[in-house]
Scaffold this motif. Sequence first.
Motif, PDB file in Angstrom:
ATOM      1  N   GLU A  78      -3.740  -7.069 -21.981  1.00 22.60           N
ATOM      2  CA  GLU A  78      -2.626  -6.821 -22.895  1.00 22.60           C
ATOM      3  C   GLU A  78      -1.966  -8.131 -23.314  1.00 22.60           C
TER       4      GLU A  78
ATOM      5  N   GLN B  64       4.663  -3.643 -15.261  1.00 22.05           N
ATOM      6  CA  GLN B  64       3.289  -3.654 -14.760  1.00 22.05           C
ATOM      7  C   GLN B  64       3.104  -4.703 -13.670  1.00 22.05           C
TER       8      GLN B  64
ATOM      9  N   LYS C 114      -8.097  -3.304 -11.514  1.00 24.61           N
ATOM     10  CA  LYS C 114      -7.947  -2.412 -12.662  1.00 24.61           C
ATOM     11  C   LYS C 114      -6.564  -2.585 -13.292  1.00 24.61           C
TER      12      LYS C 114
ATOM     13  N   THR D 195      -5.650  -4.937 -16.783  1.00 26.44           N
ATOM     14  CA  THR D 195      -4.898  -4.288 -17.863  1.00 26.44           C
ATOM     15  C   THR D 195      -3.752  -5.192 -18.318  1.00 26.44           C
TER      16      THR D 195
ATOM     17  N   ARG E 100     -13.286  -2.860 -18.483  1.00 31.64           N
ATOM     18  CA  ARG E 100     -12.536  -1.703 -17.979  1.00 31.64           C
ATOM     19  C   ARG E 100     -13.500  -0.576 -17.586  1.00 31.64           C
TER      20      ARG E 100
END
Length: 295
Positions: A213, A48, A205, A209, A238
């Motif tokens: 996490e 990510q 966005k 995330t 979100r």
Amino acid sequence: MSIKIAQWRPEYETGNVIIDEQHKSLLSTINALNNAMLEGQGQSLIKQTIQSLKDYTTIHFSTEEQFMIDHEYPGYTEHRMKHEALKARVLSFERENEYDLSKLTNTISHFLTDWLIHHIQNEDVKMINYCLQGHLSKSQSQDISSFASSNSQIEIAQWRPEYETGYILIDNQHQSLFHAINALNSAMLAGRGSELLEKTLEILKIYTTIHFETEEEVMLKNDYPGYTEHKAKHELLREKVTVFNQKINTQDSSQVTISVSHFLTDWLIHHIQNEDKKMSAFLRQKRQKKDEIQS
């Protein structure tokens, strides 16, 4: 253990606030990736984070390249080629051996740090200096002067010591988000908010995330009693970012940009000072008790 391998220094300043905030955000992202590896979370964040870096370098390079075009910078082609070389290198990281994540994370973080600092001190400073030292039209010079005079008002999301949670990985991620918000707000004040709004929302966005996490994994790992409530607040943000994305096509982009920058600043500061501090206090107490038992 935490190591800040990418430290922002005054000599890295280019004189362009939008570009400087984007550089700071990239450095914070590199630090977060490196500290994730040191805390054993590299595997969960590596893919990510690479995607986040790909997207944010795209935003950043687009900003620099438009600046060079606007001011007819003669070194544009060479400068752009260096951007393309970094994009290709970041893409190559996705194809490298994932079995040794420690080595891959270390390679990525150190390469990006070295490249970014070298690029800032050489290519970016040279480019900015050319554009600011008499190589502009009268109207362009006035625009730059006006923009420079408003610098003190541009940093709407100021990082303060009281926002520190005590967890370096989480703090690095918070700082990266602060810089991304400042870059968007600075672009808006310079009349470029609509150009960066959609891309900035996309990176926020993705990066929120990653950040959520990280926090949620830490809470679960430590049996934090406020996990469900804390996660619900993450879900609200979100959803809000999704709403902002929908508004891009139906509302004036400058108004959406203002709404986004102020909402994110207020939300992030409030979330850090309340939810994250509460979580950090619990984790510190738990760690102290563990240390006392072991001693």
